[in-house]
Each structure stands twice: as C-alpha cells, then as structure tokens.
Design a protein around this motif. Structure first.
Motif, PDB file in Angstrom:
ATOM      1  N   ARG A 141       3.156  -3.855 -15.962  1.00 32.37           N
ATOM      2  CA  ARG A 141       3.517  -2.952 -14.871  1.00 32.37           C
ATOM      3  C   ARG A 141       3.582  -1.513 -15.369  1.00 32.37           C
ATOM      4  NH1 ARG A 141       2.272  -7.013 -11.689  1.00 32.37           N
ATOM      5  NH2 ARG A 141       3.942  -8.409 -11.158  1.00 32.37           N
ATOM      6  N   THR A 171       5.202  -2.412  -8.988  1.00 29.21           N
ATOM      7  CA  THR A 171       4.502  -3.621  -9.409  1.00 29.21           C
ATOM      8  C   THR A 171       3.034  -3.323  -9.710  1.00 29.21           C
ATOM      9  OG1 THR A 171       4.033  -4.237  -7.118  1.00 29.21           O
ATOM     10  CG2 THR A 171       6.044  -5.149  -8.111  1.00 29.21           C
ATOM     11  N   LEU A 172       2.668  -2.049  -9.766  1.00 27.80           N
ATOM     12  CA  LEU A 172       1.299  -1.638 -10.045  1.00 27.80           C
ATOM     13  C   LEU A 172       0.880  -2.074 -11.443  1.00 27.80           C
ATOM     14  CD1 LEU A 172      -1.061   0.034  -8.818  1.00 27.80           C
ATOM     15  CD2 LEU A 172      -0.122   2.001 -10.023  1.00 27.80           C
ATOM     16  N   SER A 173      -0.269  -2.749 -11.533  1.00 32.74           N
ATOM     17  CA  SER A 173      -0.829  -3.178 -12.815  1.00 32.74           C
ATOM     18  C   SER A 173      -2.342  -3.210 -12.680  1.00 32.74           C
ATOM     19  CB  SER A 173      -0.317  -4.575 -13.200  1.00 32.74           C
ATOM     20  OG  SER A 173      -0.851  -5.553 -12.318  1.00 32.74           O
ATOM     21  N   GLY A 202      -3.230  -6.309 -10.894  1.00 32.48           N
ATOM     22  CA  GLY A 202      -2.966  -6.103  -9.470  1.00 32.48           C
ATOM     23  C   GLY A 202      -4.080  -5.314  -8.803  1.00 32.48           C
ATOM     24  N   HIS A 220      -6.222  -6.566  -5.788  1.00 35.63           N
ATOM     25  CA  HIS A 220      -6.230  -5.735  -4.580  1.00 35.63           C
ATOM     26  C   HIS A 220      -7.661  -5.387  -4.171  1.00 35.63           C
ATOM     27  CE1 HIS A 220      -5.193  -2.569  -1.763  1.00 35.63           C
ATOM     28  NE2 HIS A 220      -5.944  -1.728  -2.463  1.00 35.63           N
ATOM     29  N   ASP A 230       2.120  -7.572  -0.190  1.00 37.98           N
ATOM     30  CA  ASP A 230       1.930  -7.016  -1.532  1.00 37.98           C
ATOM     31  C   ASP A 230       1.662  -8.110  -2.567  1.00 37.98           C
ATOM     32  OD1 ASP A 230       2.227  -4.322  -0.810  1.00 37.98           O
ATOM     33  OD2 ASP A 230       4.410  -4.501  -0.873  1.00 37.98           O
ATOM     34  N   PHE A 283      -0.404  -7.384  -5.763  1.00 40.53           N
ATOM     35  CA  PHE A 283       0.270  -6.776  -6.906  1.00 40.53           C
ATOM     36  C   PHE A 283       1.436  -7.628  -7.394  1.00 40.53           C
ATOM     37  CE2 PHE A 283      -1.885  -3.168  -4.966  1.00 40.53           C
ATOM     38  CZ  PHE A 283      -2.535  -2.646  -6.083  1.00 40.53           C
TER      39      PHE A 283
END
Length: 184
Positions: free
Chosen positions: A58, A64-66, A69, A73, A102, A105
């Motif tokens: 992360r 939770t941005l990775s 992810g 997405h 979501d 993510f």
C-alpha cells in the motif's frame, strides 16, 4: 567520467531498453490512438516489472492504493468500456461490485495466485479491447454508458489513454516507495 544518470527518466529505463512511445505520430487516427494506449499499458507493466508480493504494498495509510490494485482496477475498467459499453456484453466487473465498489483495491493481496489472477484478467481484457478496436468498422461505433450516455470507440480510446496516464502517475510513486526505482 560519471555514470550518474542526468535525469530521473534515465534511471528507470534507457532509450534502448524502452520500446514505448515509438508508434506513429501521423496518419491513421485509429493506429495513433491504439499506439498511445499500448504505450500507456506498457508503462504500467514496466512499473510493475520484477515485483511479486510487493505489488500489493500500500502507498500510505489509510489508502488501499497499490500496484496490484491498479492492475485489478484497470482490468475492470478495460472490461467495462470495451465489453460492457461498446460490445454490449453482460460482463460484470471481476474485482469490484455494487456491494464492494473498492474491491479492486481492497482485495489486492500478495498471494501468487492473486497476482497471477490479476495479470491474467488484465491481459485478457487488453486482448479483447485491442481486437474490438481493430475489428470495429470505424471509430464512430457507439455504446451507451449510464455515466456518460452515448460514447464512441474514439472517445473510449482517448478516455483509456487518460485513465492509464493518470494511474501510471500513481504507479510512479508506488514503485518509488517500494524499491526506490524512479523514471518515466
């Protein structure tokens, strides 16, 4: 003589190793747009190269941005615009839903199976999108989207370039946080 790179861009990949951004700059609109989108997709792959478990790392709490992810997405985004909207297929998102918007993510975990599944889904959606765009009679093929209304293949291609460019900026920062790799 110094071997220190002159700019951040030179640190990540040199021009000989980087095959992106060599598509046509003139001529057929479909070829130009397809090449720009291919370059943005290649940028995402480049930002994720050499990482496995770290793909799910992360950015910073509480986000939770990775990178993983982002792959999940963008698989769902490709699926939405090309399969659902333009091809009018009943193709629900693979990683998110109405009850888990979501999930792309939030569900990005570091297991090898999760990484393999995300890349397989993304590559499958990219393949479908490329085939759809290449086989469409023209860029004026239309679909209907609940958010935008009527959209053309031209608009979707431009939107996808923008979508990837924005998220590739996120990928730059995520990759730098993981292992210090920086560049274009």
């Amino acid at each position: 003589m110094t071997t220190t790179p002159r700019s951040r861009a030179e640190i990540f990949a040199g021009p000989q190793e980087d095959g992106r951004f060599r598509g046509p700059a003139t001529g057929d609109e479909r070829r130009v747009l397809a090449a720009f989108l291919a370059d943005q997709r290649a940028t995402l792959e480049m930002k994720c190269a050499g990482l496995d478990a770290d793909l799910s790392r992360r950015s910073v709490e509480p986000s939770t941005l990775s990178l993983l992810g982002l792959v999940r997405h963008l698989a769902d985004v490709e699926r939405r615009w090309f399969r659902q909207v333009l091809a009018r297929q009943d193709a629900p998102p693979r990683f998110s839903s109405a009850t888990d918007p979501d999930g792309d993510f939030d569900g990005a975990h570091s297991s090898r199976e999760a990484v393999r599944e995300a890349w397989a889904a993304w590559r499958g959606e990219v393949e479908f999108a490329d085939r759809f765009a290449a086989e469409a009679p023209d860029l004026d093929v239309e679909g209907h989207d609940a958010w935008r209304g009527t959209v053309s293949l031209r608009w979707v291609l431009i939107h996808m370039i923008e979508e990837y460019a924005r998220h590739n900026g996120h990928a730059d920062l995520l990759r730098e946080r993981i292992d210090g790799a920086i560049g274009i």
